[in-house]
Structures are given as structure tokens and as C-alpha cells.
Design a protein around this motif. Structure first.
Motif, PDB file in Angstrom:
ATOM      1  N   THR A   1       0.824  -1.211   0.000  1.00  0.00           N
ATOM      2  CA  THR A   1       0.000   0.000   0.000  1.00  0.00           C
ATOM      3  C   THR A   1       0.855   1.256   0.000  1.00  0.00           C
ATOM      4  O   THR A   1       0.651   2.187  -0.789  1.00  0.00           O
ATOM      5  CB  THR A   1      -0.941   0.001   1.219  1.00  0.00           C
ATOM      6  OG1 THR A   1      -1.807  -1.129   1.148  1.00  0.00           O
ATOM      7  CG2 THR A   1      -1.774   1.275   1.257  1.00  0.00           C
ATOM      8  N   ASN A   2       1.840   1.294   0.904  1.00  0.00           N
ATOM      9  CA  ASN A   2       2.667   2.490   1.001  1.00  0.00           C
ATOM     10  C   ASN A   2       3.659   2.600  -0.148  1.00  0.00           C
ATOM     11  O   ASN A   2       4.009   3.709  -0.558  1.00  0.00           O
ATOM     12  CB  ASN A   2       3.390   2.511   2.348  1.00  0.00           C
ATOM     13  CG  ASN A   2       2.470   2.916   3.480  1.00  0.00           C
ATOM     14  OD1 ASN A   2       2.114   4.079   3.627  1.00  0.00           O
ATOM     15  ND2 ASN A   2       2.062   1.941   4.287  1.00  0.00           N
ATOM     16  N   ALA A   3       4.117   1.474  -0.674  1.00  0.00           N
ATOM     17  CA  ALA A   3       4.988   1.527  -1.847  1.00  0.00           C
ATOM     18  C   ALA A   3       4.230   2.136  -3.030  1.00  0.00           C
ATOM     19  O   ALA A   3       4.779   2.956  -3.783  1.00  0.00           O
ATOM     20  CB  ALA A   3       5.489   0.132  -2.203  1.00  0.00           C
ATOM     21  N   ASN A   4       2.975   1.758  -3.191  1.00  0.00           N
ATOM     22  CA  ASN A   4       2.154   2.351  -4.243  1.00  0.00           C
ATOM     23  C   ASN A   4       1.918   3.838  -3.985  1.00  0.00           C
ATOM     24  O   ASN A   4       1.888   4.650  -4.925  1.00  0.00           O
ATOM     25  CB  ASN A   4       0.817   1.633  -4.350  1.00  0.00           C
ATOM     26  CG  ASN A   4       0.937   0.279  -5.031  1.00  0.00           C
ATOM     27  OD1 ASN A   4       1.846   0.053  -5.824  1.00  0.00           O
ATOM     28  ND2 ASN A   4       0.026  -0.637  -4.719  1.00  0.00           N
ATOM     29  N   ALA A   5       1.736   4.198  -2.720  1.00  0.00           N
ATOM     30  CA  ALA A   5       1.541   5.609  -2.365  1.00  0.00           C
ATOM     31  C   ALA A   5       2.782   6.432  -2.709  1.00  0.00           C
ATOM     32  O   ALA A   5       2.682   7.541  -3.249  1.00  0.00           O
ATOM     33  CB  ALA A   5       1.215   5.742  -0.881  1.00  0.00           C
ATOM     34  N   VAL A   6       3.963   5.894  -2.407  1.00  0.00           N
ATOM     35  CA  VAL A   6       5.211   6.578  -2.740  1.00  0.00           C
ATOM     36  C   VAL A   6       5.320   6.787  -4.246  1.00  0.00           C
ATOM     37  O   VAL A   6       5.675   7.873  -4.726  1.00  0.00           O
ATOM     38  CB  VAL A   6       6.424   5.787  -2.212  1.00  0.00           C
ATOM     39  CG1 VAL A   6       7.722   6.340  -2.801  1.00  0.00           C
ATOM     40  CG2 VAL A   6       6.472   5.827  -0.695  1.00  0.00           C
ATOM     41  N   ALA A   7       5.011   5.749  -5.013  1.00  0.00           N
ATOM     42  CA  ALA A   7       5.082   5.852  -6.468  1.00  0.00           C
ATOM     43  C   ALA A   7       4.129   6.921  -6.993  1.00  0.00           C
ATOM     44  O   ALA A   7       4.472   7.704  -7.891  1.00  0.00           O
ATOM     45  CB  ALA A   7       4.774   4.508  -7.104  1.00  0.00           C
ATOM     46  N   MET A   8       2.922   6.975  -6.412  1.00  0.00           N
ATOM     47  CA  MET A   8       1.945   7.969  -6.853  1.00  0.00           C
ATOM     48  C   MET A   8       2.406   9.372  -6.497  1.00  0.00           C
ATOM     49  O   MET A   8       2.214  10.327  -7.276  1.00  0.00           O
ATOM     50  CB  MET A   8       0.582   7.678  -6.204  1.00  0.00           C
ATOM     51  CG  MET A   8      -0.579   8.368  -6.874  1.00  0.00           C
ATOM     52  SD  MET A   8      -0.803   7.746  -8.565  1.00  0.00           S
ATOM     53  CE  MET A   8      -1.765   9.063  -9.288  1.00  0.00           C
ATOM     54  N   VAL A   9       2.998   9.525  -5.335  1.00  0.00           N
ATOM     55  CA  VAL A   9       3.517  10.829  -4.921  1.00  0.00           C
ATOM     56  C   VAL A   9       4.614  11.297  -5.878  1.00  0.00           C
ATOM     57  O   VAL A   9       4.646  12.463  -6.293  1.00  0.00           O
ATOM     58  CB  VAL A   9       4.037  10.774  -3.470  1.00  0.00           C
ATOM     59  CG1 VAL A   9       4.859  12.020  -3.135  1.00  0.00           C
ATOM     60  CG2 VAL A   9       2.872  10.642  -2.492  1.00  0.00           C
ATOM     61  N   PHE A  10       5.519  10.398  -6.243  1.00  0.00           N
ATOM     62  CA  PHE A  10       6.569  10.750  -7.192  1.00  0.00           C
ATOM     63  C   PHE A  10       5.957  11.173  -8.530  1.00  0.00           C
ATOM     64  O   PHE A  10       6.358  12.180  -9.129  1.00  0.00           O
ATOM     65  CB  PHE A  10       7.508   9.551  -7.417  1.00  0.00           C
ATOM     66  CG  PHE A  10       8.663   9.488  -6.465  1.00  0.00           C
ATOM     67  CD1 PHE A  10       8.467   9.460  -5.087  1.00  0.00           C
ATOM     68  CD2 PHE A  10       9.967   9.439  -6.941  1.00  0.00           C
ATOM     69  CE1 PHE A  10       9.538   9.388  -4.211  1.00  0.00           C
ATOM     70  CE2 PHE A  10      11.046   9.366  -6.076  1.00  0.00           C
ATOM     71  CZ  PHE A  10      10.834   9.340  -4.708  1.00  0.00           C
ATOM     72  N   LEU A  11       4.992  10.379  -9.014  1.00  0.00           N
ATOM     73  CA  LEU A  11       4.350  10.675 -10.303  1.00  0.00           C
ATOM     74  C   LEU A  11       3.680  12.042 -10.268  1.00  0.00           C
ATOM     75  O   LEU A  11       3.857  12.861 -11.185  1.00  0.00           O
ATOM     76  CB  LEU A  11       3.342   9.575 -10.610  1.00  0.00           C
ATOM     77  CG  LEU A  11       2.660   9.548 -11.992  1.00  0.00           C
ATOM     78  CD1 LEU A  11       2.119   8.162 -12.281  1.00  0.00           C
ATOM     79  CD2 LEU A  11       1.539  10.573 -12.103  1.00  0.00           C
ATOM     80  N   ASN A  12       2.897  12.308  -9.226  1.00  0.00           N
ATOM     81  CA  ASN A  12       2.156  13.567  -9.132  1.00  0.00           C
ATOM     82  C   ASN A  12       3.085  14.764  -8.953  1.00  0.00           C
ATOM     83  O   ASN A  12       2.823  15.852  -9.478  1.00  0.00           O
ATOM     84  CB  ASN A  12       1.159  13.506  -7.984  1.00  0.00           C
ATOM     85  CG  ASN A  12      -0.063  12.667  -8.324  1.00  0.00           C
ATOM     86  OD1 ASN A  12      -0.345  12.400  -9.490  1.00  0.00           O
ATOM     87  ND2 ASN A  12      -0.794  12.242  -7.303  1.00  0.00           N
ATOM     88  N   THR A  13       4.162  14.564  -8.202  1.00  0.00           N
ATOM     89  CA  THR A  13       5.121  15.645  -8.001  1.00  0.00           C
ATOM     90  C   THR A  13       5.740  16.053  -9.326  1.00  0.00           C
ATOM     91  O   THR A  13       5.846  17.247  -9.650  1.00  0.00           O
ATOM     92  CB  THR A  13       6.223  15.201  -7.017  1.00  0.00           C
ATOM     93  OG1 THR A  13       5.632  14.911  -5.739  1.00  0.00           O
ATOM     94  CG2 THR A  13       7.279  16.280  -6.839  1.00  0.00           C
ATOM     95  N   ASN A  14       6.132  15.079 -10.108  1.00  0.00           N
ATOM     96  CA  ASN A  14       6.742  15.359 -11.406  1.00  0.00           C
ATOM     97  C   ASN A  14       5.737  15.985 -12.376  1.00  0.00           C
ATOM     98  O   ASN A  14       6.058  16.930 -13.109  1.00  0.00           O
ATOM     99  CB  ASN A  14       7.303  14.066 -11.993  1.00  0.00           C
ATOM    100  CG  ASN A  14       8.189  14.299 -13.192  1.00  0.00           C
ATOM    101  OD1 ASN A  14       9.234  14.940 -13.087  1.00  0.00           O
ATOM    102  ND2 ASN A  14       7.787  13.796 -14.347  1.00  0.00           N
ATOM    103  N   ALA A  15       4.516  15.460 -12.380  1.00  0.00           N
ATOM    104  CA  ALA A  15       3.484  15.974 -13.291  1.00  0.00           C
ATOM    105  C   ALA A  15       3.153  17.428 -12.987  1.00  0.00           C
ATOM    106  O   ALA A  15       2.995  18.252 -13.907  1.00  0.00           O
ATOM    107  CB  ALA A  15       2.223  15.107 -13.182  1.00  0.00           C
TER     108      ALA A  15
END
Length: 422
Positions: free
Chosen positions: A247-261
Motif C-alpha cells: 500500500t505504502n509503496a504504491n503511495a510513494v510511487a503515486m507521490v513521485f508521479l504527481n510531483t513530477n506531473a
């Protein structure tokens, strides 16, 4: 069970440390960005400020800031490792030690927190550049990192009541990684200093004309922006606080994606608006647009979709261009646009959190923003005022003309290419 606990502890601690190192690298980004956007004669001095403020932040937060913010110890007391044997009891009866909250070394928590303090202070240095006394600035850094920031941090991330009256978290306030707690706070301190300091000589004429004062090294400013962009992955990603489960690994990935976007959309939106308004593709606006997108998404990078993050970042890019223009019309001189990037857009970032996070409320976000701004601006105004009365905060007109590199540091950043008056 014990083995899985130790593995989670190691993963979460290591993740904290790596993200903290990324955020520390943002100090280099601020230094390069500011050095590129000031005139050549003030480059060495602004670099000195950035190195010194980072060191001061680390010392003051260790001595008293961490204790104020989280009710810990003073001078490393209470910043050691957790009692592993005691913590194991929390996992009794669980089949998977990775379930539950993050578990990590308190020393890693301190390291991750202290680089955020330095980030808040770095915001101030660019806004007051080219006309503030070096030692007045460094004394303010002591107060900001040792007391002013930790106090507002205690009311937000620390979960303590504001002067014993109300708890922001109970009112629906949420700031995932610090659009308000770090960025708005830094901008509020900067604004207080700028108002007492005044504008650079020649920036505004008596008839109201605004004279642009170009930076000396735009490649350096661009490098600084990319360093900040990279460091922001640690800033936002580390604020998930945990990595060791799906769950948290997916959350980290989403945070990275959204930050870059958000950063990408902010840069493009600012560039397009600059072209419309100025008929030119203004690089400095594009750089500030990318940073604005990053600030906008920082308050909540985990719940938006990538499309929503892009929209928020684009709006941030538009806002920062309009804010820079607006502050110039008000004769508030900010050489690097820090107040607009971190303050105006930081407020915007807080206000959009309830759009994707139903655990927050608009009233709570407003209350949090007001609390942060009023405290930091008011306390900073007092400190700046005392420094102005005791030792003065602005250099003489002659020193400003000569350049602070030679006046404060006795060194020129580009001795082979420019004289001290260039």
C-alpha cells in the motif's frame, strides 16, 4: 514476526535517510538558483548565506528546535534509536510485521525533519538578496530555525494546541509535505524582512516605473531548478513516512508521479502565459512555474490523479506569474520570486487539498494557513525589527553599489570576467 519487524525497521529507516539526503540536496538547488538570479557582484555573498543558513539550521534544530516541535529532548536527548524490544510488543499477534504504522530510528526522523527547516530558511535568503547585511541575516536564521519555525511546526505536524486554544488537526487541517508549514512559512518570514528592508536601488523609479534587474547566470539558475525538482521527490516522497508494504509503496510511487506531473505542467503554463503577456518565452518565469507546480502539489500529492496533479501544477504556474507581476506593482522587491512561488502558491496548495482529500476541510485549511502566516510573519517582523534597531539590516548605498561580494566576503565569484561594480 521478529525478523519481519527488523526488516521493516531497516527499510523505513533507510528510506527516511535517502529521502532526507535528497531534501538536503535542495540546499544546493536554492544556492544555484539564487546565485544565478542575482547580479555577479552579489554571487559569493548569496552562496555564503546558503551554506551558513544550512549549518545554522542543523545546529539550532538539534539544540532546541526539535524539542519545541515534537516535545523531544535537547541536544540529541531523545533523538536516539527506538527501544526495539519494547516496540516488538506492538506487533504481538500479527502475522505480518509490515502492517501498521512506520517504524524507524528517531535519528533518521530528526535528519529528515532538519532538512525541512533548512528549506524554509532558504526561501528567505533569495527574497532579501543584494541589500541585506550578512550577519543580520544569519542572526535571523538562528531565531527562525530555533524557535519561529518549530513553534508553528508544533501546532501542525507536532499535533499540539495553538497557544492551548485549538488543535489544527481536529479542525480538518492537512498539509502532507509542507505547502504551508514549510513554504508559506518561509515566504511569510521573507515578506516581513522585505517590507522592513525596502527595494534594491534602481528597481523602482519615483514615477512608478519598474526596472528589471537581470540575473547574472541563467544556466546556473536552471541547474538550481532541476536540482530542486529532483530533491522534491525526497521532500514529498519521504513524507509518506513508510515504504515497507504494498500500500505504502504504491503511495510513494503515486507521490513521485504527481510531483513530477505538477512541476512539468507548472513550467509549461508559466512559459505560455509569459509568452502571451511579454511576447517572449521568459526562462525565469518557466523556472518559477516549475517550482510553483511543486509547491502547489506539496500539500497533498498522494490523493490526486495524475491529471488532477497536472491541473493543479498548471494553475500554480499561472498564479506565480501573476503574483510576481502584482508584487512588483506594489513595489515589493523579491529578486528571485520566492514570496510568490512559496507564499502565494503555498496558500493555493493548502486550499486545494479538500478537493481530493476528504479528511480535510476548507475551513480547517484556511484556519491553518492563517495561523501559520500570522505567527511567522508577526514573529519575524519583531525579530527583523529588533535587528534593524540594534545593528541595522540594510547595507549602505555605497556598499550596495559596490556589491556585497567584496564588502562582506572579500571575494568575487567571477574575478576574471567582471569587476566589483558590474
Amino acid at each position: 514476526m521478529e525478523q519481519s519487524f527488523h526488516l521493516q525497521y531497516a527499510l523505513d529507516t533507510f528510506y527516511f535517510l535517502i529521502c532526507g539526503a535528497l531534501v538536503m540536496w535542495m540546499a544546493a538547488g536554492f544556492a544555484m538558483l539564487e546565485a544565478g538570479l542575482v547580479r555577479a557582484k552579489n554571487t559569493t555573498e548569496i552562496l555564503t548565506k546558503n551554506v551558513a543558513l544550512y549549518a545554522i539550521a542543523c545546529i539550532m534544530y538539534m539544540v532546541c528546535g526539535y524539542a519545541i516541535m515534537y516535545d523531544g529532548g535537547v541536544f540529541l536527548a531523545g533523538i536516539g534509536n527506538v527501544d526495539v524490544s519494547a516496540t516488538l510488543g506492538e506487533f504481538a499477534g500479527r502475522e505480518d510485521g509490515f502492517e501498521g504504522g512506520a517504524i524507524y530510528s528517531k535519528a533518521s526522523d530528526f535528519f529528515f525533519q532538519v532538512v525541512f527547516v533548512a528549506t524554509a530558511m532558504s526561501i528567505v535568503s533569495g527574497a532579501v538578496a543584494e541589500r541585506m547585511k550578512l550577519w543580520a541575516f544569519l542572526l535571523f536564521a538562528v531565531a527562525m530555525t530555533g524557535f519561529i519555525y518549530p513553534m508553528e511546526g508544533s501546532w501542525t505536524w507536532g499535533g499540539q494546541a495553538v497557544f492551548g486554544m485549538y488543535v489544527l488537526g481536529d479542525m480538518g487541517f492537512s498539509d502532507f509535505a509542507g505547502s504551508g508549514i514549510v513554504h508559506l512559512a518561509g515566504a511569510a518570514a521573507a515578506l516581513a524582512g522585505v517590507l522592513l528592508l525596502g527595494a534594491r536601488k534602481g528597481k523602482y523609479t519615483k514615477d512608478g516605473k519598474i526596472n528589471a534587474i537581470p540575473g547574472s547566470n541563467l544556466p546556473l539558475a536552471t541547474l538550481g531548478t532541476f536540482i530542486l525538482w529532483m530533491g522534491w521527490f525526497g521532500f514529498n516522497g519521504g513524507s509518506v513516512l513508510k515504504l515497507g508494504d504494498i500500500t505504502n509503496a504504491n503511495a510513494v510511487a503515486m507521490v513521485f508521479l504527481n510531483t513530477n506531473a505538477a512541476a512539468a505542467a507548472g513550467a509549461v503554463a508559466a512559459l505560455i502565459l509569459a509568452k502571451i503577456l511579454f511576447k517572449k518565452a521568459d526562462l525565469t518565469m518557466a523556472l518559477n512555474g516549475a517550482l510553483a507546480g511543486l509547491v502547489a502539489i506539496t500539500a497533498e500529492p498522494s490523493t490526486p490523479t495524475a491529471l488532477q496533479a497536472s491541473i493543479f501544477g498548471a494553475i500554480g504556474g499561472v498564479i506565480v506569474v501573476l503574483s510576481i507581476i502584482g508584487l512588483d506593482k506594489l513595489k515589493i522587491d523579491d529578486p528571485v520570486g520566492a514570496i510568490s512561488v512559496h507564499g502565494t502558491v503555498g496558500l493555493f496548495g493548502l486550499l486545494i487539498v479538500p478537493l481530493t482529500n476528504d479528511g480535510s476541510t476548507f475551513s480547517g485549511q484556511i484556519m491553518g494557513a492563517v495561523t501559520i502566516f500570522v505567527w511567522v510573519f508577526g514573529a519575524s517582523l519583531v525579530v527583523w525589527g529588533v535587528l534593524k534597531a540594534v545593528m541595522g539590516i540594510r547595507v549602505s548605498e555605497e556598499d550596495e553599489y559596490q556589491g556585497l561580494d567584496m564588502v562582506d566576503c572579500g571575494l568575487e565569484a567571477y574575478p576574471d570576467f567582471t569587476g566589483s561594480r558590474k
